[in-house]
Design a protein around this motif. Structure first.
Motif, mmCIF file in Angstrom:
data_model
loop_
_atom_site.group_PDB
_atom_site.id
_atom_site.type_symbol
_atom_site.label_atom_id
_atom_site.label_comp_id
_atom_site.label_asym_id
_atom_site.label_seq_id
_atom_site.Cartn_x
_atom_site.Cartn_y
_atom_site.Cartn_z
ATOM 1 N N ILE A 63 0.864 -1.189 0.000
ATOM 2 C CA ILE A 63 0.000 0.000 0.000
ATOM 3 C C ILE A 63 0.893 1.229 0.000
ATOM 4 O O ILE A 63 1.806 1.342 0.804
ATOM 5 C CB ILE A 63 -0.889 0.042 1.268
ATOM 6 N N LEU A 65 0.453 5.169 0.507
ATOM 7 C CA LEU A 65 -0.474 6.231 0.892
ATOM 8 C C LEU A 65 -0.267 7.514 0.109
ATOM 9 O O LEU A 65 -1.175 8.324 -0.006
ATOM 10 C CB LEU A 65 -0.343 6.521 2.393
ATOM 11 N N TRP A 90 -9.129 6.456 -0.982
ATOM 12 C CA TRP A 90 -10.067 5.337 -0.895
ATOM 13 C C TRP A 90 -11.099 5.358 -2.022
ATOM 14 O O TRP A 90 -11.668 4.322 -2.355
ATOM 15 C CB TRP A 90 -10.785 5.352 0.456
ATOM 16 N N ARG A 96 -8.593 1.236 -2.974
ATOM 17 C CA ARG A 96 -9.630 0.716 -2.071
ATOM 18 C C ARG A 96 -9.553 -0.802 -1.983
ATOM 19 O O ARG A 96 -9.567 -1.376 -0.898
ATOM 20 C CB ARG A 96 -11.010 1.176 -2.534
ATOM 21 N N SER A 99 -6.472 -1.814 -0.057
ATOM 22 C CA SER A 99 -6.593 -1.451 1.356
ATOM 23 C C SER A 99 -7.556 -2.372 2.092
ATOM 24 O O SER A 99 -7.287 -2.789 3.220
ATOM 25 C CB SER A 99 -7.056 -0.003 1.492
#
Length: 189
Positions: A63, A65, A90, A96, A99
């Motif tokens: 992931i 960010l 998101w 999404r 995550s």
């Protein structure tokens, strides 16, 4: 279509299939053959792109960010900007999906839980530290921020709590930004 775009699409399809299969079957029961079939590719391509099932699992957990530079944002607007960025990330289907996979898998898999801790250590803490007069507070403040962001992400994007799902990002920022703001700038007590 050029070779690079085709390669990127194939890689993305494999990751999507892997996340779904790992989430459904768990790491031990998931197979490269099943993942390849779900992605519509030969199993050899999975190995070519990722090397092994273990490396594919690690890639599926990755992931980014991509936290924005907030040092120029007025101190009293930090919370809102964090919520806007987080919610915006998101809203991207690929982010999404990754995550949700990481979040769900971390609850039962130590490798995934460690990956979440690594995201916290490597991406969140340094970013929060850059905003503080006292970087020694970064870990505590970042942990507080993460509780809010993970709760919001779980409720809005994983569970789908209707009042949260229906809110525009600006409204989310206005409602939840003050909490993030407090975590970043209020006295630690």
């Amino acid at each position: 279509m050029d070779e690079t775009r085709r390669s990127d699409r194939t890689r993305a399809a494999i990751l999507t299939a892997a996340r779904a299969e790992f989430a459904k079957s768990g790491f031990q029961s998931a197979t490269v053959r099943t993942i390849a079939a779900d992605a519509g590719v030969d199993p050899a391509l999975v190995i070519r792109y990722f090397g092994s099932k273990e490396q594919l699992f690690q890639a599926a957990l990755d992931i980014r960010l991509e936290l924005p530079d907030l040092t120029a944002v007025p101190a009293d607007r930090l919370g809102e900007q964090v919520i806007r960025h987080f919610a915006g990330k998101w809203e991207d289907e690929t982010f999404r999906e990754a995550s949700i996979f990481l979040f769900r898998t971390a609850m039962t898999n130590e490798i995934a839980a460690e990956r979440m801790r690594a995201v916290f250590r490597e991406q969140v803490i340094p970013h929060v530290a850059s905003l503080l007069a006292d970087p020694a507070e970064a870990e505590q403040r970042a942990a507080a921020v993460m509780t809010q962001l993970l709760g919001l992400g779980a409720c809005r994007y994983v569970i789908g709590v209707p009042p949260l799902v229906e809110l525009e990002i600006d409204t989310l920022a206005a409602r939840f930004g003050p909490t993030i703001q407090r975590y970043l700038t209020a006295e630690l007590g």
